[in-house]
Design a protein around this motif. Structure first.
Motif, PDB file in Angstrom:
ATOM      1  N   UNK A 200       0.775  -1.121   0.062  1.00  0.00           N
ATOM      2  CA  UNK A 200      -0.154   0.023  -0.011  1.00  0.00           C
ATOM      3  C   UNK A 200       0.892   1.251   0.004  1.00  0.00           C
ATOM      4  N   UNK A 201       1.971   1.272   0.313  1.00  0.00           N
ATOM      5  CA  UNK A 201       3.088   2.374   0.380  1.00  0.00           C
ATOM      6  C   UNK A 201       3.277   2.792  -0.845  1.00  0.00           C
ATOM      7  N   UNK A 202       3.217   2.033  -1.902  1.00  0.00           N
ATOM      8  CA  UNK A 202       3.480   2.291  -3.370  1.00  0.00           C
ATOM      9  C   UNK A 202       2.164   3.123  -3.793  1.00  0.00           C
ATOM     10  N   UNK A 203       1.006   3.104  -3.313  1.00  0.00           N
ATOM     11  CA  UNK A 203      -0.069   3.708  -3.557  1.00  0.00           C
ATOM     12  C   UNK A 203      -0.507   4.982  -3.043  1.00  0.00           C
ATOM     13  N   UNK A 204      -0.157   4.951  -1.572  1.00  0.00           N
ATOM     14  CA  UNK A 204      -0.579   6.303  -0.799  1.00  0.00           C
ATOM     15  C   UNK A 204       0.763   6.738  -0.059  1.00  0.00           C
ATOM     16  N   UNK A 205       0.812   8.128  -0.247  1.00  0.00           N
ATOM     17  CA  UNK A 205       1.779   8.635   0.667  1.00  0.00           C
ATOM     18  C   UNK A 205       1.232   8.867   2.124  1.00  0.00           C
ATOM     19  N   UNK A 206       1.643   7.947   3.073  1.00  0.00           N
ATOM     20  CA  UNK A 206       1.169   8.004   4.562  1.00  0.00           C
ATOM     21  C   UNK A 206       1.482   9.300   4.937  1.00  0.00           C
ATOM     22  N   UNK A 207       2.661   9.997   4.772  1.00  0.00           N
ATOM     23  CA  UNK A 207       2.899  11.219   5.527  1.00  0.00           C
ATOM     24  C   UNK A 207       2.077  12.430   5.034  1.00  0.00           C
ATOM     25  N   UNK A 208       1.327  12.325   4.105  1.00  0.00           N
ATOM     26  CA  UNK A 208       0.664  13.393   3.679  1.00  0.00           C
ATOM     27  C   UNK A 208      -0.782  13.178   3.989  1.00  0.00           C
ATOM     28  N   UNK A 209      -1.501  12.207   4.598  1.00  0.00           N
ATOM     29  CA  UNK A 209      -2.566  12.182   5.199  1.00  0.00           C
ATOM     30  C   UNK A 209      -2.807  13.087   6.380  1.00  0.00           C
ATOM     31  N   UNK A 210      -3.995  13.867   6.376  1.00  0.00           N
ATOM     32  CA  UNK A 210      -3.998  14.917   7.370  1.00  0.00           C
ATOM     33  C   UNK A 210      -4.411  14.317   8.498  1.00  0.00           C
ATOM     34  N   UNK A 211      -5.604  13.641   8.415  1.00  0.00           N
ATOM     35  CA  UNK A 211      -6.061  13.005   9.703  1.00  0.00           C
ATOM     36  C   UNK A 211      -5.207  12.114  10.454  1.00  0.00           C
ATOM     37  N   UNK A 212      -4.459  11.216   9.659  1.00  0.00           N
ATOM     38  CA  UNK A 212      -3.510  10.203  10.055  1.00  0.00           C
ATOM     39  C   UNK A 212      -2.355  11.097  10.820  1.00  0.00           C
ATOM     40  N   UNK A 213      -1.952  12.123  10.024  1.00  0.00           N
ATOM     41  CA  UNK A 213      -0.899  13.088  10.842  1.00  0.00           C
ATOM     42  C   UNK A 213      -1.171  13.469  12.071  1.00  0.00           C
ATOM     43  N   UNK A 214      -2.340  14.122  12.161  1.00  0.00           N
ATOM     44  CA  UNK A 214      -3.239  14.519  13.460  1.00  0.00           C
ATOM     45  C   UNK A 214      -3.107  13.441  14.312  1.00  0.00           C
ATOM     46  N   UNK A 215      -3.614  12.453  14.059  1.00  0.00           N
ATOM     47  CA  UNK A 215      -3.823  11.120  15.026  1.00  0.00           C
ATOM     48  C   UNK A 215      -2.448  10.658  15.425  1.00  0.00           C
ATOM     49  N   UNK A 216      -1.341  10.609  14.744  1.00  0.00           N
ATOM     50  CA  UNK A 216       0.236  10.332  14.931  1.00  0.00           C
ATOM     51  C   UNK A 216       0.615  11.276  16.063  1.00  0.00           C
ATOM     52  N   UNK A 217       0.128  12.727  15.963  1.00  0.00           N
ATOM     53  CA  UNK A 217       0.951  13.600  16.917  1.00  0.00           C
ATOM     54  C   UNK A 217      -0.119  13.482  18.296  1.00  0.00           C
ATOM     55  N   UNK A 218      -1.235  13.322  17.910  1.00  0.00           N
ATOM     56  CA  UNK A 218      -1.992  13.098  19.146  1.00  0.00           C
ATOM     57  C   UNK A 218      -1.447  11.857  20.336  1.00  0.00           C
ATOM     58  N   UNK A 219      -1.282  10.756  19.380  1.00  0.00           N
ATOM     59  CA  UNK A 219      -0.757   9.588  20.240  1.00  0.00           C
ATOM     60  C   UNK A 219       0.644  10.052  20.703  1.00  0.00           C
ATOM     61  N   UNK A 220       1.499  10.579  19.920  1.00  0.00           N
ATOM     62  CA  UNK A 220       3.112  10.785  20.329  1.00  0.00           C
ATOM     63  C   UNK A 220       2.708  11.850  21.755  1.00  0.00           C
ATOM     64  N   UNK A 221       1.876  12.874  21.658  1.00  0.00           N
ATOM     65  CA  UNK A 221       1.607  13.820  22.813  1.00  0.00           C
ATOM     66  C   UNK A 221       1.183  12.972  24.067  1.00  0.00           C
ATOM     67  N   UNK A 222       0.332  12.201  23.875  1.00  0.00           N
ATOM     68  CA  UNK A 222      -0.071  11.194  25.036  1.00  0.00           C
ATOM     69  C   UNK A 222       0.617  10.408  25.670  1.00  0.00           C
ATOM     70  N   UNK A 223       1.396   9.867  24.731  1.00  0.00           N
ATOM     71  CA  UNK A 223       2.436   8.875  25.411  1.00  0.00           C
ATOM     72  C   UNK A 223       3.259   9.395  26.403  1.00  0.00           C
ATOM     73  N   UNK A 224       3.419  10.747  26.475  1.00  0.00           N
ATOM     74  CA  UNK A 224       4.322  11.273  27.586  1.00  0.00           C
ATOM     75  C   UNK A 224       3.593  11.161  28.782  1.00  0.00           C
TER      76      UNK A 224
END
Length: 325
Positions: free
Chosen positions: A6-30
């Motif tokens: 799927x990495x060859x079809x979708x640039x996962x780094x440019x999905x806005x909701x996914x990017x927001x989720x990733x940062x929310x998780x990162x922040x919460x892990x503290x």
């Protein structure tokens, strides 16, 4: 013939909701600090060719022990070339093959970030990790919760409903599917709720099995810390838990995950709704953040609903800038 990842079809780094989720998780892990410095944790995930979560967790949380599981063994050169840091070890194979081979001797953050619907191998991965993760570890699972659609046209609703149930039973054993399942459970947002029920049932069963051979002080507990829903094209479900033994209950209570994103409300998922805003609009709103009164924001031409969504998410909003050479 090999299916392209799927990495060859979708640039996962440019999905806005996914990017927001990733940062929310990162922040919460503290919030894990009562269990020790995050630098003592290992991170295990699916890096793909973009390694977005690895980059964020390494730079923000300073985790240096990192393992990426890649199922596409035929693209080793590409994964190794794109690996951003030397501290990332790549293990090749399906997750259900690789996870049992890892030595689970330290606290870990494991994000099983599947791009597929819920299936038996995912439940097997949950079962494997439940008995192995060290107290104070975090287990996160993401699956696609997009309803199935037949490729043929002209089917009536009864045929579509049967198609969806058949697809579900192809992926999951009958004993994992709730007896009282209805056609509406396989549509829209309801599918995410059904998947979560199945995942929770598996976790409950796996914990019970693990505890059958443990003493009272070593009994395993789990606490929900994430329940996100979002759609960057297709609907996704992310649910996560803190796993800890009975004698670590006091540390688990000190983590205070409950303050973040309705995390511990079992039937109240957090919907990540990303407003479509221009860079100029974002800059305009940023100059008025934070705010507890969106009605008072000078929004010019920006809809109020977008202002409210942005006010909740602005700290985690991705910055995508087009470079003109």
């Amino acid at each position: 013939m090999m299916m392209a990842g799927s990495y060859s079809k979708i640039n996962y780094s440019l999905r806005p909701a996914k990017a927001i989720e990733r940062r929310m998780i990162c922040d919460s892990l503290r919030c894990l600090s009562p269990f020790g410095e995050l630098t003592t944790y290992r991170y295990v995930g699916f890096g793909s060719t973009y390694f977005s979560d690895f980059i964020l967790f390494h730079k923000s949380l300073h985790i240096e022990d990192m393992i990426s599981i890649e199922k596409d063994k035929h693209a080793k050169d590409r994964f190794e070339y794109n690996k951003p840091f030397g501290c990332i070890e790549i293990k090749y194979g399906a997750s259900y093959e690789v996870l049992p081979t890892i030595e689970w001797n330290k606290k870990s953050i494991v994000w099983l970030d599947y791009d597929s619907p819920l299936e038996k191998t995912i439940l097997d991965d949950l079962d494997t990790l439940t008995s192995k993760l060290v107290s104070g570890s975090v287990l996160i699972v993401t699956v696609s919760a997009e309803q199935d659609w037949p490729s043929k046209e002209g089917w009536d609703i009864k045929e579509i409903n049967k198609f969806r149930e058949d697809k579900l039973r192809e992926r999951l054993p009958n004993e994992k599917i709730p007896i009282e399942i209805k056609s509406i459970d396989l549509t829209g947002k309801n599918l995410g709720n059904l998947y979560k029920r199945i995942i929770n049932n598996q976790l409950k069963q796996s914990v019970s099995n693990a505890n059958s051979a443990r003493s009272e002080d070593d009994k395993l507990n789990y606490k929900q810390i994430f329940d996100f829903r979002y759609a960057d094209g297709c609907r996704m479900l992310t649910v996560g838990w803190l796993l800890f033994e009975q004698n670590y209950c006091n540390l688990a209570e000190q983590c205070k995950f409950s303050k973040n994103f309705n995390a511990t409300q079992l039937d109240n998922p957090y919907e990540i709704k990303v407003p479509n805003l221009t860079l100029k609009e974002i800059q305009h709103l940023d100059s008025q953040m934070p705010t507890d009164d969106c009605d008072a924001v000078k929004r010019i031409c920006i809809p109020l609903k977008d202002v409210k969504s942005y006010a909740e998410l602005y700290k985690y909003f991705p910055s995508f800038v087009e470079m003109i050479m």
